[in-house]
Design an enzyme around this catalytic site. Sequence first.
Site, PDB file in Angstrom:
ATOM      1  CB  CYS A  60       8.927  16.891   5.071  1.00 59.77           C
ATOM      2  SG  CYS A  60       9.595  18.351   5.914  1.00 59.77           S
ATOM      3  CG  ASP A  75       6.292  23.057  -9.009  1.00 59.20           C
ATOM      4  OD1 ASP A  75       5.765  21.936  -8.917  1.00 59.20           O
ATOM      5  OD2 ASP A  75       5.766  24.012  -9.606  1.00 59.20           O
ATOM      6  CD  GLU A 123       9.670  15.017 -11.530  1.00 57.09           C
ATOM      7  OE1 GLU A 123       8.795  14.611 -10.753  1.00 57.09           O
ATOM      8  OE2 GLU A 123       9.510  15.985 -12.293  1.00 57.09           O
ATOM      9  CB  CYS A 182       6.214  19.382   6.837  1.00 56.52           C
ATOM     10  SG  CYS A 182       6.473  17.826   7.722  1.00 56.52           S
ATOM     11  CB  CYS A 213      10.909  15.912   9.598  1.00 58.85           C
ATOM     12  SG  CYS A 213       9.311  16.048   8.737  1.00 58.85           S
ATOM     13  CG  ASP A 219       9.110  19.039  -9.704  1.00 57.77           C
ATOM     14  OD1 ASP A 219       8.937  17.859  -9.368  1.00 57.77           O
ATOM     15  OD2 ASP A 219       8.174  19.833  -9.954  1.00 57.77           O
ATOM     16  CB  CYS A 222       9.019  19.662  10.972  1.00 54.84           C
ATOM     17  SG  CYS A 222       9.234  19.738   9.168  1.00 54.84           S
TER      18      CYS A 222
END
Length: 380
Positions: free
Chosen positions: A332, A361, A265, A351, A335, A181, A354
């Site tokens: 997330c 990052d 990316e 999140c 989940c 990232d 959850c």
Amino acid sequence: MLIRKAFKFEIRPNGEQTRKIKQFCGCSRFVFNQALAWQNEQYEQDNQFKFSYTKIANLLPSWKKQWEWLKDCHSQVLQQSLKDLEVAFKNFFQKRADFPKFKKKGLKDSFRFPQGCKLEQGNNRLYLPKIGWVRYFNSRKVIGEIKNVTVSQKCGHFFVSIQTEFEAEIPTHKGGEIGIDMGIARFATLSNGVFFAPLNAFKTYKGKLAKLQKQLKNKVKFSQNWQKLKAKIAKLHHKIANCRKNFLHQTSNQISKNHAMIYVEDLQVANMSKSAKGTVEEPGKNVSQKSGLNRSILDQSWFEFRRQLDYKTQWRGGFLVAVTPQNTSRTCPCCGLVAKENRETQSHFECIECGYSENADVVGAINILTKGRLQLETVF
């Protein structure tokens, strides 16, 4: 596997060789500009007229008769200058670059020899046609057959870039897979939690650069003091570029050496760093903040980092996969909930479903890794 590599060295020409190098740079620049002017004239007369290297190359003998000093330059140097113009027009018509511009003295002065160069690494010298044997700083071993040699001048120093070609077996990479990232606060964050702090070369020297540019504004243009100060500014820009290149090479080398599958990316840096100034009718919002963000993005050189990762990974038998960055920092990993509220701050992810908590990052890198795996499964 056919590998093409470039080896760049600084050369140490004597006085006579320095004069010849500068003369060759001038001749190459003159022929490029002359050919571009001729091409523009022909296009004004006939809108359907297209660039032809053969037609312009046939004009070289008449140009040598008109300007006899062009005979002192190696003929292949002049031909390669026309080849560069041909590439510039191809890039323009394929919408990869702007329309070719006239070259200016002192900006990117260079010329190229496609053949006739010899290298003696044991004696630390290089033979350039019509220039002679030139000493160079031998910092690494040159591998492969020499295909061409480019001589360039930068900040009072002379360099040669030797492009070679050789066959090599594709190695078997023993590393694992990783997601990366890209960011501002953290240059590159890996999915295993490791991150690389940014160098920010321009930000480091920005104050010194602004001070020199302010002094240049108060000098008489083209005076000796103005030229000295301008050379000083160019030297500082050169230092910033070298610091950035060194950091990118070291980081990309370390990552490509330890990982066989790399997921990054697919960032559109040109669109991300566009100005937010807007127009008179519709002025932009948060222009100063966007300007600072654009400066930081360009200082990181994300595209160059990805380019280096790509070819270095291939050399070592690995693969690089570009992944769409959409919602990678909002999803997330536990989940799978996609929500803007998951990332309320720039650095923290939590999140709302959850309760999973981690650095934003790192979460982005994990999601990039997961997306890359799914992308490969759909392809294969």
